[in-house]
Design a protein around this motif. Sequence first.
Motif, PDB file in Angstrom:
ATOM      1  N   GLU A  82     -21.114 -54.082 -20.595  1.00 42.32           N
ATOM      2  CA  GLU A  82     -19.745 -54.392 -20.180  1.00 42.32           C
ATOM      3  C   GLU A  82     -18.726 -53.890 -21.194  1.00 42.32           C
ATOM      4  O   GLU A  82     -17.682 -53.351 -20.832  1.00 42.32           O
ATOM      5  N   SER A  83     -19.025 -54.070 -22.473  1.00 46.63           N
ATOM      6  CA  SER A  83     -18.051 -53.728 -23.506  1.00 46.63           C
ATOM      7  C   SER A  83     -17.829 -52.229 -23.616  1.00 46.63           C
ATOM      8  O   SER A  83     -16.836 -51.785 -24.196  1.00 46.63           O
ATOM      9  N   LEU A  84     -18.711 -51.429 -23.049  1.00 53.82           N
ATOM     10  CA  LEU A  84     -18.502 -49.986 -23.052  1.00 53.82           C
ATOM     11  C   LEU A  84     -17.405 -49.572 -22.081  1.00 53.82           C
ATOM     12  O   LEU A  84     -16.920 -48.444 -22.146  1.00 53.82           O
ATOM     13  N   GLY A  85     -17.005 -50.476 -21.191  1.00 51.91           N
ATOM     14  CA  GLY A  85     -16.082 -50.131 -20.124  1.00 51.91           C
ATOM     15  C   GLY A  85     -14.635 -50.479 -20.385  1.00 51.91           C
ATOM     16  O   GLY A  85     -13.830 -50.486 -19.439  1.00 51.91           O
ATOM     17  N   PHE A  86     -14.263 -50.781 -21.639  1.00 46.67           N
ATOM     18  CA  PHE A  86     -12.858 -51.066 -21.921  1.00 46.67           C
ATOM     19  C   PHE A  86     -12.473 -50.545 -23.298  1.00 46.67           C
ATOM     20  O   PHE A  86     -13.303 -50.319 -24.178  1.00 46.67           O
ATOM     21  N   VAL A  87     -11.167 -50.372 -23.470  1.00 45.45           N
ATOM     22  CA  VAL A  87     -10.560 -50.194 -24.781  1.00 45.45           C
ATOM     23  C   VAL A  87      -9.244 -50.962 -24.758  1.00 45.45           C
ATOM     24  O   VAL A  87      -8.548 -50.985 -23.743  1.00 45.45           O
ATOM     25  N   CYS A  88      -8.928 -51.638 -25.856  1.00 49.79           N
ATOM     26  CA  CYS A  88      -7.681 -52.398 -25.937  1.00 49.79           C
ATOM     27  C   CYS A  88      -6.602 -51.556 -26.608  1.00 49.79           C
ATOM     28  O   CYS A  88      -6.810 -51.023 -27.697  1.00 49.79           O
ATOM     29  N   ILE A  89      -5.479 -51.427 -25.929  1.00 52.25           N
ATOM     30  CA  ILE A  89      -4.275 -50.806 -26.485  1.00 52.25           C
ATOM     31  C   ILE A  89      -3.161 -51.811 -26.259  1.00 52.25           C
ATOM     32  O   ILE A  89      -2.822 -52.126 -25.111  1.00 52.25           O
ATOM     33  N   GLU A  90      -2.580 -52.316 -27.345  1.00 49.27           N
ATOM     34  CA  GLU A  90      -1.739 -53.495 -27.283  1.00 49.27           C
ATOM     35  C   GLU A  90      -0.340 -53.219 -27.829  1.00 49.27           C
ATOM     36  O   GLU A  90      -0.183 -52.464 -28.788  1.00 49.27           O
TER      37      GLU A  90
END
Length: 284
Positions: free
Chosen positions: A249-257
């Motif tokens: 699951e964690s491979l499917g996101f990146v956080c840009i804040e």
Amino acid sequence: MQEHPLQRFFKSLRTRPTFEWERYQQRDVLIIDHPQCQAAFSRQGAQLLHFQPRGQKPWLWCAAQWPQAGAIRGGVPVCWPWYGRHPSEGMWPAHGWARLVDWKLLESRDDEQGVSLHWRLQLCEWQVDLHARLGETMELHLTTEHQDTQPCQLSHALLAYWRISSVAEIALSGLENAEGYDQLNRRACRQEGDLKVSGGCQRVFQHAGSLQLQDRAWQRQLSIDTGDSQDTVVWHPGSRPLMGVSGSESLGFVCIEAASGSSDSLSLAPGEQAHLKLQAQLLN
């Protein structure tokens, strides 16, 4: 591609109202089904959990399993009135109270271009408003008004989990020459060229404005604009485990804040307001 956990509410042909409340994993979730987009908000935290313009892949990632109580991981949590750990109270929750309590939905309306929503949280001497505009693009605007008689400190963020094909397939452009701080390596950094995050990343850049999230596998490029916020934060856990989230699951996101006050808190005078914006649009 793993299905978004809220996708089940959009299976049928569009015969439902534009706005409809559902109960999911012990949370009240507002399902938004409009000719221009599909979206979902949690009443807890006024958290945008899902956003998908018509004919496109989802823009936001959300964990499949939510805790029985506490914060939902994914979408766009509102981190307020502090971002990260509280500066003095170590036992208080990370990222503040706002994502843990129910907000009041003051307005929800639709037109040919999309939907507009207005959420509010009234807490002690603070009034916090989140305005959302969703259609072919995504716009979030957070306003904090300090209503006490004494100055106060504030830090806040719109912590967006962007959905991607795989963390190995993406690159961020637009941060070239930006100064910042690498929190994993605990040292100052300066970005040279595109930023790739497949090995893990936790960097706070002194950057305001737009950057581009390029996804080679999906042949998609999103322009993400953090407005005039003090900082742009880029985060991915790499191989480190996240509670309640599988490794795949964690491979499917990146956080840009979009964040302000992440290094030094903002000082607000009585009656003063603080603003934070996050906008995104598809470039190709």
